[in-house]
Structures are given as structure tokens and as C-alpha cells.
Write a protein that holds these residues in place. Structure first.
Motif, PDB file in Angstrom:
ATOM      1  N   GLU A  59      18.416  12.284   7.026  1.00  0.00           N
ATOM      2  CA  GLU A  59      16.996  12.561   6.755  1.00  0.00           C
ATOM      3  C   GLU A  59      16.284  11.496   7.205  1.00  0.00           C
ATOM      4  O   GLU A  59      16.740  10.215   7.426  1.00  0.00           O
ATOM      5  N   GLU A  63      10.510  10.293   5.048  1.00  0.00           N
ATOM      6  CA  GLU A  63      10.423  11.471   4.394  1.00  0.00           C
ATOM      7  C   GLU A  63      11.029  11.241   2.890  1.00  0.00           C
ATOM      8  O   GLU A  63      10.566  11.499   1.968  1.00  0.00           O
ATOM      9  N   ARG A  64      12.263  10.308   3.014  1.00  0.00           N
ATOM     10  CA  ARG A  64      12.707   9.958   1.736  1.00  0.00           C
ATOM     11  C   ARG A  64      11.783   9.210   0.834  1.00  0.00           C
ATOM     12  O   ARG A  64      11.765   9.119  -0.308  1.00  0.00           O
ATOM     13  N   ARG A  65      10.997   8.124   1.379  1.00  0.00           N
ATOM     14  CA  ARG A  65      10.022   7.525   0.819  1.00  0.00           C
ATOM     15  C   ARG A  65       9.105   8.183   0.278  1.00  0.00           C
ATOM     16  O   ARG A  65       8.676   7.879  -0.939  1.00  0.00           O
ATOM     17  N   LYS A  66       8.531   9.246   0.967  1.00  0.00           N
ATOM     18  CA  LYS A  66       7.471  10.072   0.465  1.00  0.00           C
ATOM     19  C   LYS A  66       7.965  10.749  -0.729  1.00  0.00           C
ATOM     20  O   LYS A  66       7.404  11.153  -1.775  1.00  0.00           O
ATOM     21  N   ARG A  67       9.321  11.465  -0.768  1.00  0.00           N
ATOM     22  CA  ARG A  67       9.892  11.922  -1.781  1.00  0.00           C
ATOM     23  C   ARG A  67       9.913  11.236  -2.984  1.00  0.00           C
ATOM     24  O   ARG A  67       9.710  11.460  -4.299  1.00  0.00           O
ATOM     25  N   SER A  68      10.347  10.022  -2.804  1.00  0.00           N
ATOM     26  CA  SER A  68      10.483   8.935  -3.886  1.00  0.00           C
ATOM     27  C   SER A  68       9.000   8.660  -4.684  1.00  0.00           C
ATOM     28  O   SER A  68       8.865   8.494  -5.783  1.00  0.00           O
ATOM     29  N   ALA A  70       6.548  10.699  -4.650  1.00  0.00           N
ATOM     30  CA  ALA A  70       6.126  11.728  -5.602  1.00  0.00           C
ATOM     31  C   ALA A  70       6.934  11.690  -6.688  1.00  0.00           C
ATOM     32  O   ALA A  70       6.254  12.250  -7.700  1.00  0.00           O
ATOM     33  N   ARG A  71       8.249  11.406  -6.656  1.00  0.00           N
ATOM     34  CA  ARG A  71       9.050  11.412  -7.977  1.00  0.00           C
ATOM     35  C   ARG A  71       8.429  10.387  -9.127  1.00  0.00           C
ATOM     36  O   ARG A  71       8.284  10.597 -10.227  1.00  0.00           O
ATOM     37  N   GLY A 105      15.231  12.532 -11.794  1.00  0.00           N
ATOM     38  CA  GLY A 105      14.866  12.360 -10.400  1.00  0.00           C
ATOM     39  C   GLY A 105      14.725  10.894  -9.972  1.00  0.00           C
ATOM     40  O   GLY A 105      14.499  10.541  -8.777  1.00  0.00           O
ATOM     41  N   SER A 110      15.079   4.933  -2.582  1.00  0.00           N
ATOM     42  CA  SER A 110      14.140   5.537  -1.308  1.00  0.00           C
ATOM     43  C   SER A 110      14.607   4.470  -0.086  1.00  0.00           C
ATOM     44  O   SER A 110      13.895   4.996   1.061  1.00  0.00           O
TER      45      SER A 110
END
Length: 136
Positions: A59, A63-68, A70-71, A105, A110
Motif C-alpha cells: 500500500e 493512503e495509509r496515512r489518510k486512513r489513519s 480518518a480513523r 481501529g 500509519s
């Protein structure tokens, strides 16, 4: 219907002249100079299913940072809902369930040390609120 012109067929057009060797003697071509021919083989697959899954698992750090992020925002929103519910006297058990989901979550990293530090503080606050809610 026949079409005659620059792109059409021409009746009686002379065939392309073949280049002829000037020697009149018959000779076999040199076998050392001819390239090696190989039998045609079927195309090879990219790999087995494990390799394809491994490629999908790679990944992008952004993208991983954005998901983190958001969580983390989702966990803060649930904490705000809990605060509003406690201040208004409408403590809801579904908020505790949402807090548990948010805490689960927040466990992943991240890749950014600063963001991971903030997320761990949010996770600590969520765990404290869950412990408080367990007393009720």
C-alpha cells in the motif's frame, strides 16, 4: 465493383522484383549465421495466487496515512458524542459500542511517528472512557 486509384488495386501491376544473386552456382546458406529458433511456448502466468495477493497488499504510505487520520477523526467524533450525551444526561449504550469499534481501529500504525503519537493519545482517551463506562 473495383476501385482504381492510389489506395485501390491495380490490374496487371508488376510484382515486386526479387533480388537475385549474381552467382549462378547453387549454394546452401551458412548454418552458423542463422539465428537459433525456439519452439513457441505458452505464455507464463504472473505467478501463483500468493504472489498476486502480496502485490495487492503493498500500500501507498500516503493512503495509509489518510486512513489513519480518518480513523483518528472518527474516534474523536465518538468521544464528542459521548461528551454531549453525558452532559445532556442521555447516556447511550450504542456510544460505548462505537467507542469499542473506534479503539480497535486505532491499533494500526500509519508510518508517521508524529501521527502515531497523536493516535496513541486518542486511543488512550478512548480506553479511559471505556473503563469509565464499564462502571455504570
Amino acid at each position: 465493383m473495383r476501385i482504381y486509384g492510389p489506395n485501390g488495386t491495380h490490374p496487371g501491376a508488376p510484382a515486386a522484383t526479387a533480388r537475385r544473386n549474381t552467382s549462378t552456382a547453387f549454394a546452401l546458406p551458412d548454418t552458423a549465421a542463422t539465428p537459433e529458433t525456439r519452439a513457441a511456448s505458452a505464455p507464463r502466468a504472473a505467478g501463483n495466487i500468493d504472489a498476486l495477493l502480496a502485490l495487492q497488499g503493498v500500500e501507498d504510505p500516503l493512503e495509509r496515512r489518510k486512513r489513519s487520520v480518518a480513523r483518528g477523526r472518527g474516534a474523536l467524533d465518538v468521544l464528542d458524542d459521548l461528551k454531549i450525551g453525558l452532559l445532556s444526561g442521555n447516556f447511550d449504550a450504542s456510544t460505548v459500542t462505537r467507542l469499542r469499534d473506534a479503539a480497535a481501529g486505532l491499533k494500526s500504525t500509519s508510518g508517521d511517528p508524529g501521527l502515531d503519537a497523536v493516535l496513541s493519545e486518542i486511543e488512550l482517551r478512548v480506553e479511559v472512557e471505556l473503563a469509565k463506562a464499564g462502571r455504570f
